[in-house]
Write an enzyme that holds these catalytic residues in place. Structure first.
Site, short mmCIF file in Angstrom:
data_model
loop_
_atom_site.label_atom_id
_atom_site.label_comp_id
_atom_site.label_asym_id
_atom_site.label_seq_id
_atom_site.Cartn_x
_atom_site.Cartn_y
_atom_site.Cartn_z
N GLN A 61 -32.15 19.31 -34.71
CA GLN A 61 -33.19 20.00 -33.93
C GLN A 61 -34.14 18.99 -33.28
O GLN A 61 -34.50 19.11 -32.11
CB GLN A 61 -34.01 20.91 -34.85
CG GLN A 61 -33.23 22.07 -35.44
CD GLN A 61 -34.12 22.89 -36.37
OE1 GLN A 61 -35.27 23.15 -36.06
NE2 GLN A 61 -33.58 23.29 -37.51
N GLU A 79 -2.43 -6.28 -26.84
CA GLU A 79 -3.00 -5.13 -27.55
C GLU A 79 -3.83 -4.25 -26.63
O GLU A 79 -4.01 -3.06 -26.89
CB GLU A 79 -3.84 -5.61 -28.75
CG GLU A 79 -5.17 -6.29 -28.44
CD GLU A 79 -5.06 -7.79 -28.19
OE1 GLU A 79 -3.96 -8.25 -27.81
OE2 GLU A 79 -6.09 -8.50 -28.34
N LYS A 133 -28.24 29.24 -36.56
CA LYS A 133 -29.59 28.68 -36.64
C LYS A 133 -29.75 27.53 -35.65
O LYS A 133 -30.73 27.46 -34.88
CB LYS A 133 -29.81 28.19 -38.08
CG LYS A 133 -31.19 27.71 -38.38
CD LYS A 133 -31.33 27.58 -39.90
CE LYS A 133 -31.94 26.27 -40.30
NZ LYS A 133 -31.82 26.01 -41.72
N THR A 160 -30.11 20.76 -40.86
CA THR A 160 -30.04 20.88 -39.40
C THR A 160 -31.25 20.25 -38.71
O THR A 160 -31.27 20.10 -37.50
CB THR A 160 -29.97 22.36 -38.96
OG1 THR A 160 -31.18 23.01 -39.36
CG2 THR A 160 -28.78 23.07 -39.58
N ASP A 206 -15.39 1.01 -26.10
CA ASP A 206 -15.11 2.42 -25.85
C ASP A 206 -14.15 2.60 -24.68
O ASP A 206 -13.39 3.58 -24.63
CB ASP A 206 -16.40 3.21 -25.60
CG ASP A 206 -17.06 3.60 -26.91
OD1 ASP A 206 -16.33 3.98 -27.84
OD2 ASP A 206 -18.29 3.49 -27.02
N HIS A 260 -3.51 -10.78 -23.91
CA HIS A 260 -3.84 -9.81 -24.96
C HIS A 260 -3.01 -8.53 -24.79
O HIS A 260 -3.49 -7.57 -24.19
CB HIS A 260 -5.34 -9.47 -24.92
CG HIS A 260 -6.21 -10.61 -25.34
ND1 HIS A 260 -6.54 -10.82 -26.66
CD2 HIS A 260 -6.78 -11.60 -24.64
CE1 HIS A 260 -7.30 -11.90 -26.75
NE2 HIS A 260 -7.45 -12.40 -25.54
N ARG A 285 -10.51 -19.34 -21.57
CA ARG A 285 -11.06 -20.43 -20.76
C ARG A 285 -10.17 -21.67 -20.90
O ARG A 285 -10.19 -22.55 -20.07
CB ARG A 285 -12.46 -20.75 -21.30
CG ARG A 285 -13.40 -21.41 -20.35
CD ARG A 285 -14.76 -21.67 -21.00
NE ARG A 285 -15.44 -20.47 -21.45
CZ ARG A 285 -16.04 -19.59 -20.64
NH1 ARG A 285 -16.05 -19.80 -19.35
NH2 ARG A 285 -16.64 -18.53 -21.13
N GLU A 307 -20.33 8.59 -20.68
CA GLU A 307 -20.94 8.46 -22.00
C GLU A 307 -22.13 7.51 -21.90
O GLU A 307 -22.02 6.41 -21.34
CB GLU A 307 -19.89 7.88 -22.97
CG GLU A 307 -20.45 7.68 -24.36
CD GLU A 307 -19.53 6.86 -25.27
OE1 GLU A 307 -18.36 6.63 -24.91
OE2 GLU A 307 -20.02 6.42 -26.32
N CYS A 348 -3.41 -15.30 -27.80
CA CYS A 348 -4.43 -16.10 -27.12
C CYS A 348 -4.79 -17.32 -27.97
O CYS A 348 -4.02 -18.28 -28.03
CB CYS A 348 -5.63 -15.23 -26.77
SG CYS A 348 -6.58 -15.92 -25.41
N1 GLN Z 1 -11.15 -19.61 -27.15
C1 GLN Z 1 -9.90 -19.60 -26.45
C2 GLN Z 1 -10.08 -19.77 -24.96
O1 GLN Z 1 -11.12 -19.54 -24.42
C3 GLN Z 1 -9.11 -18.34 -26.75
C4 GLN Z 1 -9.76 -17.10 -26.24
C5 GLN Z 1 -9.18 -15.85 -26.83
O2 GLN Z 1 -8.54 -15.89 -27.87
N2 GLN Z 1 -9.44 -14.72 -26.20
O3 GLN Z 1 -9.13 -20.12 -24.28
#
Ligand code: GLN
Length: 549
Positions: A198, A523, A229, A194, A78, A521, A476, A146, A387
């Site tokens: 309630q 994204e 209501k 509803t 979230d 990452h 890692r 939240e 990754c």
């Molecule tokens: N498993 C891999 C690592 O730990 C890649 C981790 C991942 O894709 N976030 O390096």
């Protein structure tokens, strides 16, 4: 406490009832954004009642994606919605779990801070939750908190008690309770029901919380007499019973809520002048592009958590954002990498215009990912490895081009050519982080934002338009630079490294129109209003490819 009394922040608590998955996170993010569109400064926080310290060690198939903040917190997905909708970077102080709360309470107890008292859920645990809610506030107008789970969950009780107390302490003019519920439609009776709402509100009232607003998830409009209501039985103003209709796109949700009067009523609750409506033009623009794209492009995501798309939440969103920037609809073909192992790459990939191998953990399904990467390389299909996907791309080049058959990652065991190995030491803001083979798994990866330097003249430097970037990490293991020269000889160039030059962060293939692997990452930082450059370029490459097929 006195500190917060001097600040202007108003607190909005969002709870959920009846069933889970009603879109509380989206509702919170939407309200925050709409309040921003009225010129207010907002902050969003998530309180998760589960006992894990963070979701980092939970299976993505159970919990969905683990979102990572700049400051290295592993948090609920979230927080991703919050960031994408509000643009406010989430922080360590925006996410808490019962595991963390208890850890703090027990640390204090061991330290002798409670001066001999018996430690209890009320007040010690609830005070810790209150401290979290009230901490690290500066000049925000609204702090939206939240509460995870559904009213009635045993784990959630201390949180309800804590937010009741915060509202009591600050006064109701600085606090508001919003409850998200479900109005089921029973087709055989032709009726909206509803009663569950309630009951859910009654349950909240048992905890001393009177909701000020209801967001009722529903498949259709709620007739006014039903709203009346609900209002009467739940002790809520009729105009504060808000319909939350199912939307065709999540980016329609802020507009839909605002049209239903959510932000106007929130302003009224706090005695704020609500005459000037929110300026939602940026949301209208996004929805307009999504509804009227110039074309559609199909992109494959080859992973192993595809049974639960929540596991790839930010990734799916970032691809959509890349599409928005190109005025194209991105249709994602989610492929289980084990299906590729069974059927071959061509069977699944011959109708896609780009291939993405996302992050992941563990050996299962990796053969299929590597097969997908070979396919992308050989067929010159745009490829993005994120990754684990980058690590697999490096292993693919080592195995299939350099002829090192047992090239692998030590994540799967020591018996291999360690092209990808455990990171045991790295630099974080000038200090050394050290890890060992048998250390704890929770919270010990290389987490959060780290700087990365890009090679002059590389494709990524062109895409980013700069040579120094900062991206979020969660890994890692790391590509072993010992193999840099061999990779280079076989067309794969390391074009991004940590500033000390010790950690490879980005690879590119020079014999391919668009083949990039990133250790971070991207994204996580993409937003509808600020699509991530890598995704914009990747989708553009896919569109170009689609014109070739
Ligand atoms: N498993 C891999 C690592 O730990 C890649 C981790 C991942 O894709 N976030 O390096």
């Amino acid at each position: 406490m006195t500190d917060i009394l001097n600040k202007k922040a108003k607190f909005i608590f969002i709870t959920g009832g009846v069933v889970s998955s009603l879109g509380k996170g989206l509702a919170s993010a939407s309200l925050a954004s709409v309040l921003q569109c009225r010129g207010f400064k907002v902050r969003l926080r998530k309180l998760d009642p589960y006992l894990n310290v963070d979701p980092g060690t939970m299976s993505p198939l159970q919990h969905g994606e683990v979102y990572v903040t700049d400051d290295g917190t592993e948090a609920d997905l979230d927080l991703g919605h919050y960031e994408r909708f509000s643009g406010v970077p989430a922080k360590r102080t925006d996410s808490i779990t019962t595991g963390k709360i208890y850890q703090r309470v027990i640390d204090k107890e061991r330290h002798g801070d409670y001066l001999g008292t018996t430690i209890q859920v009320v007040p010690h645990v609830t005070n810790e939750i209150k401290d979290f809610i009230l901490s690290d506030i500066t000049d925000e107008d609204f702090v939206l908190c939240e509460i995870g789970g559904t009213v009635g969950d045993i784990e959630g009780q201390p949180y309800l008690e804590a937010i009741r107390q915060v509202a009591y302490d600050l006064g109701r003019e600085r606090a508001m309770f919003i409850h998200v519920t479900l109005l089921p439609y029973i087709p055989t009776a032709g009726e909206l029901k509803t009663k569950p709402t309630q009951h859910s509100v009654k349950k909240l009232q048992e905890y001393g919380i009177q909701p000020d607003m209801l967001l009722c998830r529903c498949c259709c409009d709620i007739p006014q007499n039903e709203k009346r209501k609900i209002a009467l039985f739940c002790n809520i103003r009729e105009e504060n019973v808000i319909t939350a209709r199912d939307a065709d796109s999540i980016y329609q949700v802020p507009i839909a809520y605002s049209e239903e009067g959510m932000d106007t009523q929130v302003c009224k609750h706090f005695g704020i002048n609500s005459d000037k409506p929110a300026d939602l033009s940026k949301w209208h623009h996004i929805v307009d592009v999504l509804r009227n794209p110039e074309g559609t492009v199909k992109i494959a995501v080859v992973g192993k958590y595809v049974q639960l798309l929540e596991a790839y939440k930010s990734l799916g969103e970032a691809l959509t954002h890349g599409g928005i920037a190109n005025k194209f609809k991105v249709k994602v073909k989610w492929i289980d990498s084990e299906d590729i192992e069974r059927d071959g790459a061509d069977a699944h990939l011959n109708d896609v215009s780009a291939i993405l191998v996302p992050g992941g953990f563990g050996q299962r399904g990796t053969t299929g990912k590597i097969m997908a990467i070979t396919y992308a390389r050989e067929h010159k299909v745009p490829f993005l490895g994120i990754c684990f996907g980058m690590q697999m791309a490096v292993i693919e080049t080592m195995r299939n081009l350099a002829g090192v058959k047992n090239a692998n990652t030590t994540e799967f065991g020591p018996d291999c050519e360690p092209v990808v190995g455990l990171m045991t030491e790295w630099d974080k803001d000038g200090a050394k982080e050290i890890r060992t083979k048998d250390g704890d798994l929770g919270g010990t990866m290389r987490l959060g934002a780290y700087p990365c330097c890009l090679s002059e003249g590389s494709l990524v430097a062109k895409i980013y338009g700069t040579n120094k970037i900062s991206e979020r990490h969660r890994h890692r293991y790391e590509v072993n630079l010992v193999y840099e020269k061999t990779l280079n000889d076989y067309g794969m160039v390391v074009v991004g490294k940590s500033p000390d030059g010790k950690l490879p962060e980005i690879v590119e293939r020079i014999d391919h129109p668009w083949f990039i692997g990133v250790q971070f990452h991207p994204e996580l930082k993409s937003k509808p209003f600020a699509p991530h450059p890598l995704f914009v370029s990747f989708v553009a490459a896919a569109i170009k490819q689609s014109r070739l097929i």
